[in-house]
Motif scaffolding. Structure first.
Motif, mmCIF file in Angstrom:
data_model
loop_
_atom_site.group_PDB
_atom_site.id
_atom_site.type_symbol
_atom_site.label_atom_id
_atom_site.label_comp_id
_atom_site.label_asym_id
_atom_site.label_seq_id
_atom_site.Cartn_x
_atom_site.Cartn_y
_atom_site.Cartn_z
ATOM 1 N N THR A 94 8.521 -5.693 19.699
ATOM 2 C CA THR A 94 7.886 -6.718 20.532
ATOM 3 C C THR A 94 6.498 -7.069 20.013
ATOM 4 O O THR A 94 6.046 -8.201 20.161
ATOM 5 N N GLU A 141 7.102 1.219 24.850
ATOM 6 C CA GLU A 141 6.904 -0.118 24.298
ATOM 7 C C GLU A 141 7.594 -0.188 22.950
ATOM 8 O O GLU A 141 7.347 0.630 22.068
ATOM 9 N N ILE A 195 11.519 -10.067 21.162
ATOM 10 C CA ILE A 195 11.641 -10.068 22.624
ATOM 11 C C ILE A 195 12.586 -8.935 23.010
ATOM 12 O O ILE A 195 13.672 -8.800 22.442
ATOM 13 N N LEU A 196 12.157 -8.121 23.960
ATOM 14 C CA LEU A 196 12.998 -7.041 24.462
ATOM 15 C C LEU A 196 13.864 -7.600 25.576
ATOM 16 O O LEU A 196 13.362 -8.108 26.579
#
Length: 156
Positions: free
Chosen positions: A117, A113, A122-123
């Motif tokens: 984010t 993770e 935003i990934l």
């Protein structure tokens, strides 16, 4: 990577009519080509090909195609599906040798993770497959990329 055995039958009739009859009988028309040998029209069981394509290595699975009592090492190169139903329409098998590198498309998976984010970022993944050249036994199932070090504005 171990080979998956797949039984194939030669087919003498080509064209849309015979191909439709094969599909209704639970088989998929295809062609075997490569290594300076003549192309051969074949048919394979649809269920068996679906199992191979949905395995962990997918289209990069080494397939020992059994045709007329002879095993040929192959890779699935191209799969054609019906645009709305998703049914298999045609499969291409390319002959390969264990000691010669081949080109393959390997999926890229993101792991972890990204801290960015949690901070409102935003990934975004721009690359989903990567073209590699490797000997058939050395083709990875997937390339896993660790994104746990990505902060806001970071990229790999």
């Amino acid at each position: 990577m171990t080979d998956v055995a797949l039984n194939a039958e030669s087919r003498s009739e080509t064209g849309s009519g015979p191909a439709g009859r094969l599909r209704r009988a639970g088989r998929v028309p295809g062609v075997l080509y490569g290594l300076d040998a003549p192309a051969r029209p074949v048919s394979v069981a649809r269920r068996d090909v679906e199992h191979i394509l949905h395995s962990a290595s997918g289209a990069n699975t080494l397939v020992a195609l059994r045709l007329d009592g002879e095993d040929t090492l192959t890779l699935i190169r191209q799969v054609q599906r019906h645009p709305t139903r998703g049914e298999l329409l045609h499969v291409d098998f390319v002959r390969i040798r264990r000691d010669v590198a081949v080109n393959a498309e390997v999926p890229v998976h993101l792991d972890g993770e990204a801290p960015g984010t949690r901070a409102g970022g935003i990934l975004e993944q721009a690359l989903f497959t990567l073209s590699i050249s490797a000997k058939p036994a050395d083709i990875p199932v997937a390339l896993v990329v660790d994104v746990s070090g990505l902060d806001l504005g970071g990229q790999l």
